[in-house]
Design a protein around this motif. Structure first.
Motif, PDB file in Angstrom:
ATOM      1  N   TRP A 142     -17.417  -7.755  77.862  1.00  0.00           N
ATOM      2  CA  TRP A 142     -18.103  -6.868  78.860  1.00  0.00           C
ATOM      3  C   TRP A 142     -19.382  -6.350  78.174  1.00  0.00           C
ATOM      4  CZ3 TRP A 142     -17.985  -1.273  79.727  1.00  0.00           C
ATOM      5  CH2 TRP A 142     -18.519  -0.849  80.887  1.00  0.00           C
ATOM      6  N   LEU A 179     -11.291  -4.220  80.709  1.00  0.00           N
ATOM      7  CA  LEU A 179     -12.686  -4.492  80.935  1.00  0.00           C
ATOM      8  C   LEU A 179     -12.788  -4.845  82.397  1.00  0.00           C
ATOM      9  CD1 LEU A 179     -13.799  -6.574  77.783  1.00  0.00           C
ATOM     10  CD2 LEU A 179     -13.705  -4.125  78.031  1.00  0.00           C
ATOM     11  N   ARG A 182     -11.456  -3.435  84.737  1.00  0.00           N
ATOM     12  CA  ARG A 182     -11.566  -2.015  85.496  1.00  0.00           C
ATOM     13  C   ARG A 182     -13.059  -1.417  85.314  1.00  0.00           C
ATOM     14  NH1 ARG A 182      -8.423   3.597  84.237  1.00  0.00           N
ATOM     15  NH2 ARG A 182      -9.826   4.934  85.667  1.00  0.00           N
ATOM     16  N   ALA A 183     -13.544  -1.763  84.095  1.00  0.00           N
ATOM     17  CA  ALA A 183     -14.787  -0.972  83.807  1.00  0.00           C
ATOM     18  C   ALA A 183     -15.854  -1.867  84.638  1.00  0.00           C
ATOM     19  CB  ALA A 183     -15.202  -1.378  82.345  1.00  0.00           C
ATOM     20  N   HIS A 184     -15.668  -3.122  84.619  1.00  0.00           N
ATOM     21  CA  HIS A 184     -16.726  -4.080  85.304  1.00  0.00           C
ATOM     22  C   HIS A 184     -16.890  -3.600  86.722  1.00  0.00           C
ATOM     23  CE1 HIS A 184     -17.781  -7.783  87.259  1.00  0.00           C
ATOM     24  NE2 HIS A 184     -18.948  -7.855  86.574  1.00  0.00           N
ATOM     25  N   GLU A 242     -15.924  -0.859  88.329  1.00  0.00           N
ATOM     26  CA  GLU A 242     -16.405   0.494  88.559  1.00  0.00           C
ATOM     27  C   GLU A 242     -17.788   0.840  88.086  1.00  0.00           C
ATOM     28  OE1 GLU A 242     -13.820   3.439  86.929  1.00  0.00           O
ATOM     29  OE2 GLU A 242     -11.957   2.653  88.040  1.00  0.00           O
ATOM     30  N   HIS A 243     -18.463  -0.151  87.021  1.00  0.00           N
ATOM     31  CA  HIS A 243     -19.714   0.194  86.701  1.00  0.00           C
ATOM     32  C   HIS A 243     -20.488  -0.816  86.599  1.00  0.00           C
ATOM     33  CE1 HIS A 243     -18.259   4.176  85.502  1.00  0.00           C
ATOM     34  NE2 HIS A 243     -17.093   3.560  84.900  1.00  0.00           N
ATOM     35  N   LEU A 256     -13.982   3.423  76.380  1.00  0.00           N
ATOM     36  CA  LEU A 256     -15.051   2.853  76.828  1.00  0.00           C
ATOM     37  C   LEU A 256     -16.250   3.875  77.684  1.00  0.00           C
ATOM     38  CD1 LEU A 256     -14.197  -0.541  78.548  1.00  0.00           C
ATOM     39  CD2 LEU A 256     -15.469  -0.008  76.311  1.00  0.00           C
ATOM     40  N   MET A 257     -15.576   4.699  78.444  1.00  0.00           N
ATOM     41  CA  MET A 257     -16.017   5.964  79.230  1.00  0.00           C
ATOM     42  C   MET A 257     -16.852   6.653  78.077  1.00  0.00           C
ATOM     43  SD  MET A 257     -15.997   5.217  82.310  1.00  0.00           S
ATOM     44  CE  MET A 257     -15.976   3.412  81.509  1.00  0.00           C
ATOM     45  N   TYR A 273      -9.172   2.947  78.506  1.00  0.00           N
ATOM     46  CA  TYR A 273     -10.360   3.013  79.359  1.00  0.00           C
ATOM     47  C   TYR A 273     -11.219   3.968  78.905  1.00  0.00           C
ATOM     48  CZ  TYR A 273     -13.121   3.147  83.652  1.00  0.00           C
ATOM     49  OH  TYR A 273     -14.283   2.973  84.705  1.00  0.00           O
TER      50      TYR A 273
END
Length: 400
Positions: free
Chosen positions: A395, A358, A360-362, A364-365, A332-333, A329
């Motif tokens: 994503w 992905l 989790r990223a989706h 949160e962001h 990605l950050m 993760y």
């Protein structure tokens, strides 16, 4: 004020009254030796030829002008058509730069060939890499190549032959507009290894049965040299659509593999830039060969692993593609933080672990999460059946 004056092969007689006045009143003339030799002795200013590293003198020009010198820079033809005028404007800005163009060699070539200029693609090979003509090689296309010296025609003919278009009409135009103007017609097959004048252009009318490779994303997989680590054709087309190639913008392709995404980014948007990050040395060398073969030698290759390899990159990217497997993760950050405003981040994964990252990223962001499932028809006994490829989870996020 720095005045950039275009001068053609016809030399001093071909200059306008305003261009002559700028040269005659200058107390410093800068240019290539060929351009300086075209100016008569009555122009009494100091003359300085470009050094091997042209930019060192370009960057010195403002200080010279502040010393009270009137500076005239001599350039070939139209200084803003792949010429030194464009370099000066990029480095110094336009506030204190004046441009007086002459007729460009491209315009003269189109006139000699009676080709409407709007229907002709101009390709600059002045970097001495003739492979840049490759993206334009499509049947029926008319191309004019700006040369780099006596071997321009021979090297362009080689590139055209190697890609299966040896029957293309090839016209070599030398010293256009000057007393030694010469135009010779041949084909890419027949030109051979002959050299010509140092100042030459090469015109092509593309003919032959070479591979039909467009500029739209989604080249056939076999257009690349690869070991299986390649974003497949259909997925690549969707990925490039999400990345949105834009002229002048910069892409980071992380885990580049064969380099297919970065290469098609460059092919889709002339003037775009790309950096491919690849940790495997063999793959890094392979993607450089792919970039040259497909006509985008400007692709920069960084040998290293992300995110560490990103630390030394000098410029914020406009788009980032993570295609070599999203293992954390944090990567990605790190990519999100590196993007310029309005930048696009696209990540593709095939593993459950990657999907979890992905998702989790989706969550949160935001952004867009897509599942791509593709199947190909293949023989199945005496019939035909669908063989599904591994599904891709993608994503995409745009940074505001």
């Amino acid at each position: 004020m720095i005045t950039v004056v275009g001068i053609g092969a016809d030399g001093w007689p071909g200059l306008s009254a305003g261009a002559r006045e700028a040269v005659l009143t200058a107390n410093l003339l800068v240019g290539g030796e060929r351009q300086l030799d075209l100016v008569p002795d009555e122009a009494g200013g100091e003359r300085r030829a470009w050094p091997k590293n042209l930019l060192t003198l370009v960057d010195e020009l403002p200080a010279l002008a502040l010393d009270g010198r009137e500076i005239a820079v001599l350039a070939s033809g139209d200084p803003l058509l792949h010429g030194v005028g464009a370099t000066i404007l990029r480095r110094l800005g336009g506030e204190h730069v004046r441009i007086i163009p002459a007729v460009s060699s491209f315009a003269l070539a189109c006139a000699r060939l009676r080709w409407p200029a709007a229907d002709v693609e101009l390709v600059s090979a002045t970097s001495r890499t003739p492979e840049v003509v490759a993206p334009a090689l499509q049947p029926g296309r008319r191309i004019v190549v700006l040369g780099f010296g006596p071997r321009t025609a021979a090297e362009v003919a080689r590139v055209v032959r190697e890609r299966g278009f040896g029957s293309s009409r090839l016209v070599v135009l030398e010293e256009l507009g000057g007393a030694r103007e010469r135009v010779e017609e041949s084909t890419a097959d027949d030109w051979g290894d002959r050299e010509g004048a140092p100042l030459q252009l090469v015109a092509l009318e593309v003919r032959g049965d070479g591979a039909l490779l467009g500029r739209a994303p989604g080249l056939p997989d076999d257009a690349y040299e690869h070991d299986g680590q390649i974003t497949k054709r259909a997925v690549r087309a969707v990925t490039l659509a999400a990345l949105v190639p834009v002229p002048g913008q910069l892409l980071w392709d992380i885990g580049a593999g064969s380099g297919s995404v970065a290469i098609e980014w460059l092919r889709a948007a002339p003037g775009a830039r790309a950096i491919a990050i690849e940790r495997d040395d063999v793959r890094a060398q392979r993607l450089q060969r792919n970039a040259l073969a497909l006509g985008v030698p400007s692709l920069q290759v960084v040998h290293g692993s992300a995110p560490e390899a990103l630390d030394d990159l000098p410029e914020r990217p406009d788009a980032i593609f993570v295609g070599g497997g999203v293992s954390s993760y944090g990567l990605l950050m790190r990519c999100m933080g590196a993007l310029a405003p309005g930048g696009r981040l696209v990540a593709n994964v095939v593993t459950v672990e990657g999907e979890t990252i992905l998702a989790r990223a989706h969550a949160e962001h935001g952004g867009r999460l897509t599942r791509l499932s593709i199947a190909h028809a293949e023989p199945l006994g005496g019939f035909t059946g669908w063989r599904p490829a591994m599904p891709i989870t993608q994503w995409e996020l745009r940074v505001r």
